[in-house]
Design a protein around this motif. Structure first.
Motif, short mmCIF file in Angstrom:
data_model
loop_
_atom_site.label_atom_id
_atom_site.label_comp_id
_atom_site.label_asym_id
_atom_site.label_seq_id
_atom_site.Cartn_x
_atom_site.Cartn_y
_atom_site.Cartn_z
N ILE A 133 0.84 -1.20 0.00
CA ILE A 133 0.00 0.00 0.00
C ILE A 133 0.88 1.26 0.00
O ILE A 133 0.60 2.23 -0.72
N LEU A 134 1.96 1.22 0.77
CA LEU A 134 2.89 2.35 0.79
C LEU A 134 3.44 2.61 -0.62
O LEU A 134 3.54 3.75 -1.07
N PHE A 135 3.78 1.54 -1.30
CA PHE A 135 4.28 1.64 -2.67
C PHE A 135 3.22 2.25 -3.58
O PHE A 135 3.49 3.18 -4.37
N CYS A 136 1.99 1.79 -3.45
CA CYS A 136 0.90 2.33 -4.27
C CYS A 136 0.69 3.82 -3.98
O CYS A 136 0.39 4.60 -4.90
N LEU A 137 0.83 4.20 -2.72
CA LEU A 137 0.71 5.62 -2.39
C LEU A 137 1.84 6.42 -3.03
O LEU A 137 1.60 7.50 -3.60
N ALA A 138 3.06 5.90 -2.96
CA ALA A 138 4.19 6.61 -3.57
C ALA A 138 3.97 6.74 -5.08
O ALA A 138 4.25 7.80 -5.68
N LEU A 139 3.45 5.69 -5.71
CA LEU A 139 3.14 5.77 -7.14
C LEU A 139 2.05 6.82 -7.39
O LEU A 139 2.13 7.61 -8.33
N THR A 140 1.06 6.81 -6.54
CA THR A 140 -0.04 7.78 -6.66
C THR A 140 0.49 9.21 -6.55
O THR A 140 0.04 10.11 -7.26
N PHE A 141 1.46 9.39 -5.67
CA PHE A 141 1.99 10.72 -5.41
C PHE A 141 3.15 11.10 -6.35
O PHE A 141 3.88 12.04 -6.08
N GLY A 142 3.37 10.30 -7.41
CA GLY A 142 4.33 10.72 -8.41
C GLY A 142 5.71 10.11 -8.32
O GLY A 142 6.71 10.76 -8.69
N LEU A 143 5.80 8.88 -7.91
CA LEU A 143 7.12 8.23 -7.78
C LEU A 143 7.93 8.33 -9.06
O LEU A 143 9.15 8.57 -9.03
N ALA A 144 7.27 8.17 -10.20
CA ALA A 144 8.00 8.15 -11.48
C ALA A 144 8.60 9.52 -11.81
O ALA A 144 9.60 9.61 -12.51
N ASP A 145 8.01 10.58 -11.29
CA ASP A 145 8.47 11.93 -11.62
C ASP A 145 9.48 12.47 -10.61
O ASP A 145 10.47 13.09 -10.97
N ASP A 146 9.20 12.27 -9.36
CA ASP A 146 10.05 12.82 -8.32
C ASP A 146 10.07 11.86 -7.13
O ASP A 146 9.30 12.01 -6.19
N PRO A 147 10.94 10.86 -7.19
CA PRO A 147 10.93 9.82 -6.16
C PRO A 147 11.01 10.35 -4.73
O PRO A 147 10.18 9.97 -3.89
N PRO A 148 11.97 11.22 -4.40
CA PRO A 148 12.04 11.65 -3.00
C PRO A 148 10.75 12.33 -2.55
O PRO A 148 10.26 12.08 -1.45
#
Lengths: 231, 231, 231, 231
Positions: D119-134
């Motif tokens: 779920i944490l991973f899905c949230l990070a993806l939702t919040f733009g992991l591909a564009d700005d990981p940190p």
């Protein structure tokens, strides 16, 4: 993780499967075995709440050489007999053929796995476990020792053994080098219950309940008696 | 292998795990589940000989979309209730979020797997399974149907369902397209025993034993009655 | 499910584990084995997309007598050699001891499972598989036959065998009763690709790709040639 | 076994499955996961000798609350991304619904397990992991923290995280209570190789090899640098 107090021959994690055995009205005991660690096994949790018996075996495995598969999980069963072992046959690969050849021909097809303990059990059966358990186990261990020394293995056997036909429970401890693994039994259940009035699990024990264990469990000082070390 | 007589929606091999559930004196039913095919599972064989109960559930799984893991094996359990399903929710991935959002918040943390049936069960619980099972199951299926059609799925649901609280057994069959899976129950056990005097397993049945099955088993012509097709 | 056209000796479902073996730059081939059905194994799907090799073995198992465990899954491996088998040794339990005693002593400790095929492989190795594969396999099968007939087994062996050292692939078919299982190889890949221009998977084959299979797969009339039946 | 030096939040045995992930020429990384302990997994041993990649993920699991099943094993994957986590979301059951509702609807159907990390991973993806990981990881952790505190959880998050798209590797450490788990990277491989000339495994490392680990491994004083503690 500090492991300073762990003797060198003891495995610190027994996560390579487990098994339980128990007796009910059926002619042969029941066995439930799994290749997963016991600590998170959901089926074990279910069954532990369901099964009742006057005699249970339970074993957690740390694989030493043989594969993590149900057929290598203790307890082993033959007819009315259950058998389990905490320890190992040193140099098992080198003497396995000698041992297997000594197994009674009628038992040979029933060998299902590759664990040293299964062969030890078959040897004890071959040497008369049903008639005289102490003598049969002693002869089996003696035979392992003789085969091992013949192949140049200094300390071929060490371990504790538990076996039963559903009536009585026999436990043994022995080591070729005189440093056998430990073996404990619990004090009278009434005493232990008086000693630990706040421990719910203990209070559920019947007055004649008795544990025999390789190592003291449950952080219960005063509850365990060590079997005298003779081997 | 000819499969000519197998309807197109039926899986020909149910080898993706299995589960059994049963009631004993405990408040909640017991469940034993495995991700291996039932046919060679040694633990199942052991337990089948040991467990006795007035009410058993048994399910063999053919995974359709969700992973082969214990958490996806039927029967599912909540409190006194067991629930299992032969069939599937069509387009489940597309409507899963809609369905999950409709599950009562208190039930949400108890969702353990990804099977469509677990969500269906949670919906039935949400819609009052404990109070009025037929109504709750009907509403759960109706909700699945409504969500599915909203997403353009023609035939969102089809299957048979069994559920129990340990007292009574409720079974349902329904299909969005009017071609529900089959459901059978066994005739009176005394009749079946008279009809098959040579079948040892049948002779061991008590006179009030009753089977409810998705498909007739055991090659026993005359032993099964099909539930009338209404859906 | 109708099974009318299935010969009586063939298992209809091979869901008791599987294995693949392949050669890369390492001295010994690689093996991946699992006790779950191949059809839903996620790791197999991952590896199938990743591994490339000039020579693959793949086997799906229908357990006949021996346990569902990795150590019983084909292909078996020894040094450079892989070995797998579609069939069985009839009356294996009765002759297993005779067979095991004939295995070279140096190979004995490497027996890891209880499958008849593993013993057959060890016999072939004992009889010189590395030097003369056809002769060694023939002698191994002959020995199984002799042991079986001595114990009163009418048709001790039947099956097809594949073995390789990474250079060449040897396949055999034989049956004690003259009704060997089938064995097919694929026609020239260029021909098959021309014949099935719409089959994407086939189009990806290199021109020198070749399949050897127990039974034709993929519904590809014209793509398979049956090995002449001599046994 | 003494565990005196183990911090109270650390699990002492990671035997509840494992996973590896790696990149090859394919568009998406490969993942191999198992529910058995890594230490005796034969397939892992085979694959470890076979697979080569410029970037590996490896994770051993100590289950905290969610089931031992492949779908809960790290690393998790989405498109080019791998994601793994050493730590946990405290009170996950209580806030899981809040978190899941915040996951992008397009990602929802891809949730396969029940692990907090997925779920944490899905949230990070939702919040733009591909564009700005940190930024995406910070926002995901921040959201978990906010949801947790809203439900009265004092320290909702702690752990270290590793994620990659196959090009660069990003690692994070954070704890709601300011006592984050440790994170180390290895010194320059040439230095380590000079320092340990007798360690065969190390000598096989290429000069630009680099490890990032939760805890120092291999008893290699001087080889590890701890990431500064900021959280």
């Amino acid at each position: 993780m500090t492991r300073a107090c762990t003797p060198s021959w003891a495995e610190t994690t027994n996560g390579d499967g487990f098994g339980i055995g128990w007796y009910d009205a059926a002619p042969a005991p029941r066995v439930f075995r799994s290749i997963e660690p016991a600590w998170n096994d959901q089926n074990l949790r279910e069954l532990a709440g369901h099964i009742s018996s006057h005699l249970f075996f339970a074993h957690i495995r740390a694989a030493i050489g043989s594969a993590v598969q149900q057929a290598n999980c203790h307890p082993f069963r033959h007819g009315r007999w259950l058998f389990m072992h905490n320890g190992f046959i040193d140099g098992f690969a080198a003497i396995k053929r000698d041992l297997v050849l000594a197994v009674d021909e009628s038992l040979f097809p029933q060998i299902k796995g590759q664990a040293d303990t299964e062969i030890l059990f078959c040897l004890a059966l071959t040497f008369g476990l049903a008639d005289d358990p102490p003598d049969a186990v002693a002869r089996a261990i003696g035979f392992v020792g003789a085969c091992g020394r013949q192949r140049g293995i200094t300390d071929p056997f060490q371990g504790t053994i538990a076996t039963s036909d559903g009536e009585s429970l026999r436990v043994f401890r022995y080591s070729s080098q005189g440093r056998s693994r430990s073996l404990f039994f619990s004090r009278d259940a009434r005493t232990v219950k008086r000693q630990y009035p706040g421990r719910h699990a203990l209070q559920q024990l019947s007055d004649d309940a008795r544990f025999v264990v390789s190592e003291p469990i449950g952080d219960l000082p005063g509850a365990w008696v060590e079997l005298a070390r003779t081997g």
